[in-house]
Structures are given as C-alpha cells and as structure tokens.
Design a protein around this motif. Sequence first.
Motif, PDB file in Angstrom:
ATOM      1  N   ALA A 172       6.822  12.799   6.941  1.00  0.00           N
ATOM      2  CA  ALA A 172       5.782  13.281   6.332  1.00  0.00           C
ATOM      3  C   ALA A 172       4.485  13.599   6.894  1.00  0.00           C
ATOM      4  O   ALA A 172       3.695  14.096   6.226  1.00  0.00           O
ATOM      5  CB  ALA A 172       5.487  12.126   4.939  1.00  0.00           C
ATOM      6  N   MET A 173       4.339  12.776   7.996  1.00  0.00           N
ATOM      7  CA  MET A 173       2.977  13.022   8.843  1.00  0.00           C
ATOM      8  C   MET A 173       3.391  13.813  10.232  1.00  0.00           C
ATOM      9  O   MET A 173       2.713  13.045  11.273  1.00  0.00           O
ATOM     10  CB  MET A 173       2.303  11.800   8.890  1.00  0.00           C
ATOM     11  CG  MET A 173       2.194  11.103   7.576  1.00  0.00           C
ATOM     12  SD  MET A 173       1.595   9.169   7.831  1.00  0.00           S
ATOM     13  CE  MET A 173       0.191   9.213   9.136  1.00  0.00           C
ATOM     14  N   SER A 174       4.348  14.541  10.054  1.00  0.00           N
ATOM     15  CA  SER A 174       4.648  15.110  11.396  1.00  0.00           C
ATOM     16  C   SER A 174       3.727  15.608  12.359  1.00  0.00           C
ATOM     17  O   SER A 174       3.696  15.337  13.712  1.00  0.00           O
ATOM     18  CB  SER A 174       5.858  16.085  11.094  1.00  0.00           C
ATOM     19  OG  SER A 174       5.350  17.248  10.592  1.00  0.00           O
ATOM     20  N   GLY A 175       2.718  16.159  11.570  1.00  0.00           N
ATOM     21  CA  GLY A 175       1.452  16.548  12.686  1.00  0.00           C
ATOM     22  C   GLY A 175       0.837  15.550  13.304  1.00  0.00           C
ATOM     23  O   GLY A 175      -0.084  16.025  14.347  1.00  0.00           O
ATOM     24  N   LEU A 179       0.778  -1.162   0.051  1.00  0.00           N
ATOM     25  CA  LEU A 179      -0.049  -0.036  -0.084  1.00  0.00           C
ATOM     26  C   LEU A 179       0.843   1.258   0.000  1.00  0.00           C
ATOM     27  O   LEU A 179       2.227   0.930   0.595  1.00  0.00           O
ATOM     28  CB  LEU A 179      -0.914   0.165   1.328  1.00  0.00           C
ATOM     29  CG  LEU A 179      -2.050  -1.015   1.382  1.00  0.00           C
ATOM     30  CD1 LEU A 179      -2.508  -0.911   2.648  1.00  0.00           C
ATOM     31  CD2 LEU A 179      -2.833  -1.170   0.222  1.00  0.00           C
ATOM     32  N   THR A 180       0.456   2.375  -0.455  1.00  0.00           N
ATOM     33  CA  THR A 180       0.822   3.655  -0.438  1.00  0.00           C
ATOM     34  C   THR A 180       0.593   4.327   1.022  1.00  0.00           C
ATOM     35  O   THR A 180      -0.281   3.945   1.621  1.00  0.00           O
ATOM     36  CB  THR A 180       0.698   4.535  -1.700  1.00  0.00           C
ATOM     37  OG1 THR A 180      -0.815   4.723  -1.383  1.00  0.00           O
ATOM     38  CG2 THR A 180       0.978   3.922  -2.925  1.00  0.00           C
ATOM     39  N   VAL A 181       1.247   5.219   1.242  1.00  0.00           N
ATOM     40  CA  VAL A 181       0.812   5.999   2.381  1.00  0.00           C
ATOM     41  C   VAL A 181      -0.727   6.481   2.409  1.00  0.00           C
ATOM     42  O   VAL A 181      -1.444   6.371   3.468  1.00  0.00           O
ATOM     43  CB  VAL A 181       1.776   7.241   2.370  1.00  0.00           C
ATOM     44  CG1 VAL A 181       1.188   8.057   3.969  1.00  0.00           C
ATOM     45  CG2 VAL A 181       3.198   6.894   2.810  1.00  0.00           C
ATOM     46  N   ALA A 182      -1.032   7.068   0.994  1.00  0.00           N
ATOM     47  CA  ALA A 182      -2.298   7.547   0.889  1.00  0.00           C
ATOM     48  C   ALA A 182      -3.425   6.242   1.391  1.00  0.00           C
ATOM     49  O   ALA A 182      -4.560   6.371   1.500  1.00  0.00           O
ATOM     50  CB  ALA A 182      -2.898   8.156  -0.115  1.00  0.00           C
ATOM     51  N   GLU A 183      -3.288   5.126   0.774  1.00  0.00           N
ATOM     52  CA  GLU A 183      -3.823   3.961   0.627  1.00  0.00           C
ATOM     53  C   GLU A 183      -3.906   2.963   2.053  1.00  0.00           C
ATOM     54  O   GLU A 183      -4.750   2.328   2.295  1.00  0.00           O
ATOM     55  CB  GLU A 183      -3.439   2.841  -0.558  1.00  0.00           C
ATOM     56  CG  GLU A 183      -3.557   3.509  -1.649  1.00  0.00           C
ATOM     57  CD  GLU A 183      -2.982   2.655  -2.713  1.00  0.00           C
ATOM     58  OE1 GLU A 183      -3.239   2.532  -3.929  1.00  0.00           O
ATOM     59  OE2 GLU A 183      -2.000   2.060  -2.292  1.00  0.00           O
ATOM     60  N   ASP A 184      -2.962   3.714   2.966  1.00  0.00           N
ATOM     61  CA  ASP A 184      -2.885   2.897   4.111  1.00  0.00           C
ATOM     62  C   ASP A 184      -4.223   3.077   5.011  1.00  0.00           C
ATOM     63  O   ASP A 184      -4.433   4.134   5.613  1.00  0.00           O
ATOM     64  CB  ASP A 184      -1.767   3.321   5.078  1.00  0.00           C
ATOM     65  CG  ASP A 184      -1.335   2.588   6.088  1.00  0.00           C
ATOM     66  OD1 ASP A 184      -2.109   1.393   6.153  1.00  0.00           O
ATOM     67  OD2 ASP A 184      -0.443   3.181   6.971  1.00  0.00           O
TER      68      ASP A 184
END
Length: 415
Positions: A241-244, A21-26
């Motif tokens: 990429a998802m630091s927030g 999976l990609t990050v968006a699909e996860d």
Amino acid sequence: MLRWCLRISLLQQYHRQQHKLTVAEDLFDFHRVTSDTNDCSNTQSKEANPAITKVDLDPYGSPAAFLDSAVQCVADGGILMCSATDMAVLAGGNPEVCFSKYGSYPVRGKYCHEMALRILLACIESHAIRHKRYIVPVISVHMDFYIRVFVRIFTSASTVKTSPLKISHVYQCVGCNSFHLQNVGRINSKDKRNVALPNFCPTVPQECCECGHKFVMGGPIWSDPIHDKEWATSILSNVQAMSGAYPAYAKISAVLTSVSQELVNAPLFVSLHSLCATLKCTNPTMAMFHSALRNAGYQISGSHVDPLALKTDAPMSVIWDIMRCWVKLHPVKSRPGADPSNRILSQEPKLQASFSQATGGLVARKSPRFVPNPEKYWGPKAKAGRPLKTPHMDNCEFRFTANTLEAGDRTSISK
Ligand SMILES: [Zn+2]
C-alpha cells in the motif's frame, strides 16, 4: 537499506497493533530514539525496562556477545531485532567456532542458510530462558549475505519449561543428504504438570535406511515456526500500500511474498537438484514434484532462502519413493561401487507416485519471489587494505599456448 526498510515496515506493524492504529493514524515515534556511546552490553539494563519495547542488535559480525543483556532489557511483549553477518561461521564453514559462539553445530547442506536462522533463534532462546523469558519469532529472513530475525520476548516461568520441545537435533546422512529432526525434549502424556522430559534415544538407526551411509549430528536448532504468517501477510499488504515509500520495494516485497507462502511447520528443506544429483537422473519440473507430493496427501511450499527449495511435511522415505517412481519413468545407468544411488534405486517404492497436476498445485505467481542481483560481480568485496591476489577478470584475458594457460592484460594480448 534493505535491513532498514524491513525494520521500519515491521515496527510500523507492531506500533499499529499495540496502539490499535490504522495506517493513516500511524505516527512513527522516531522522536523517542536516543543515542548512547557506551558499551552496548552495559547500556542495556539488567532488568526489563517497560520503556524499551524495541531493541535492534545490528553488530558487525556476530551478535552472540550481546544476546544475554539484550533479552533482559526488552519489555514484556517487546521486539528484539537481531542481525548476524558471520555467515561463514553459521553456515558450517567453521563449525567449531559456531559451537563456541552459538552453542550449536551447523551441518553443511543445501538448507545451511535456514539452519543458520534456526541456530541464531535457538541461541536467543537459550539466553532468554535463563531469565524466565521466552521468544516468539515474528519474521526470520536470510537476505543477501546476512540473516536477520525479529522476535517478541515474553516473561513466563511456566512456558519456559516447554522450551526443550522447540529445540531439535538434526541427523544428516553423509551419502544421500537425507535429514531427520529429533526434539530435545518430550511431553509425558500421563504427567499432568506439562513438563518436558529428556527425549528417548535417536530416532534414526546407525545407518541410513535409504543408502546405508552414516549420519552426522548437528544442532541443536530452533524447530518451531520461524515466521508468524499473519504478521508477514499484514506487513506485505502494508508495504504494497506504501510502495513509493520504500527504495528497496522490489526486494522487500519479494522476500515478504516468499515468507508469507512458506510452510511454517516444516523445518529445513530438500533441494530438487540435490535429489537428482544423488540419483544422477534428469530433473522433474518443480510443478510435477509439487503435484506428486500433493497427490500423496502431503503439503509442500518453496522457501525464501533458495528458489529450488522444497519444504514439505512428508518424511524422507516418501520423497525418495517419488524419486524412485520418477527414475522408473526416466531410467539411469547403474553406478559403480558403493554409490548411494545404487542402494536407493535397488529398493522398490512403497508409494506409487502420480505426477499429474494436483488441485492447488504450483501455479504461476503474479508477484516475484526472488529478484536478480542489482549489478555484475555483486557481493561482499575484499577486506579493506588486503591487496588483490589476481587481476580483475574484466582486465584479464586467458589463452592456451603450447598446452599452457597464459594470462595477461587484455590490451597487451590483443596486440
Ligand atoms: Zn542416506
């Protein structure tokens, strides 16, 4: 919170890799988590269950009692996450207790926290091989006041036979703290079966070649890599990429940055301050010591465990030769008696160290590898219910009166 964040980021990486999976699909499968209030050892099935791909052992204290059932219930290729908070035991405070729980002797040294990680990994491996299974460490970290390892578990009777090659004893000199590792097993190159045989006699003499003192023997410990650098780098980029999404982003980013830069084929480490304390000399800078080892043809890196750590594939004799060259440039007074520094400095260096800046040496980093403590007096608090023996330093003031030290309440003394 930090333990939870690291687990989530690593499991996301595992989930994506398994399902491509990609990050968006996860879509993280929290809905598959079920709770159970039975005894942990009984709940974990006796056979590997294909449905259980992730097991998290996070007990209060030692996980040793749960390891045997945990290594059996994870599916082939699944992840076992394991924490240990009994650091006083694992770091050498109670070596006999460590041997009874984990089957290894810890050695007191600057590298004791990395040794604690390797003792836990060796213990998990020892339980796994009894069931024809073996471990592959993904990430192993010492954070705050506990250790946490993430390992994948596979089943292979033939790979289990090479397990002694991943386990080593540690010999540490009581005079100069030099350490040497020796594998428990060895491979006979003439034997085509690739079976690990018992290793030959100790690789160290009775007395240390550098200072003439005796060795103590610790271990056995895990001496193969404790991280998968590819995983660490990938998780770090995902976290950034998802630091927030991560409340403990600064800390977790620092740990993963440090882990991704570690030398994986160099078990344990030396401390620059410890080397200089043995010789009673001034410290070279970290950049100079890194350059000296690189100029001599060896690799070197830091460690996430200690900001002053030096992980290198150079033998101890080369490290001491570099220190001898440094002392020639910055002389010290001779010490009385059988001080280890006398014998170390009485030997001429076989290597002429160059402290000029090496290509690829230590450079200023954009990302921090260590972050300061979050608050004053941060750390484990006293056990619940135990009365404090001394008043808190904030409410107490000391003063000298008639050659004695008097302590009292800050307000009463100031009157
Ligand atoms: Zn020594």
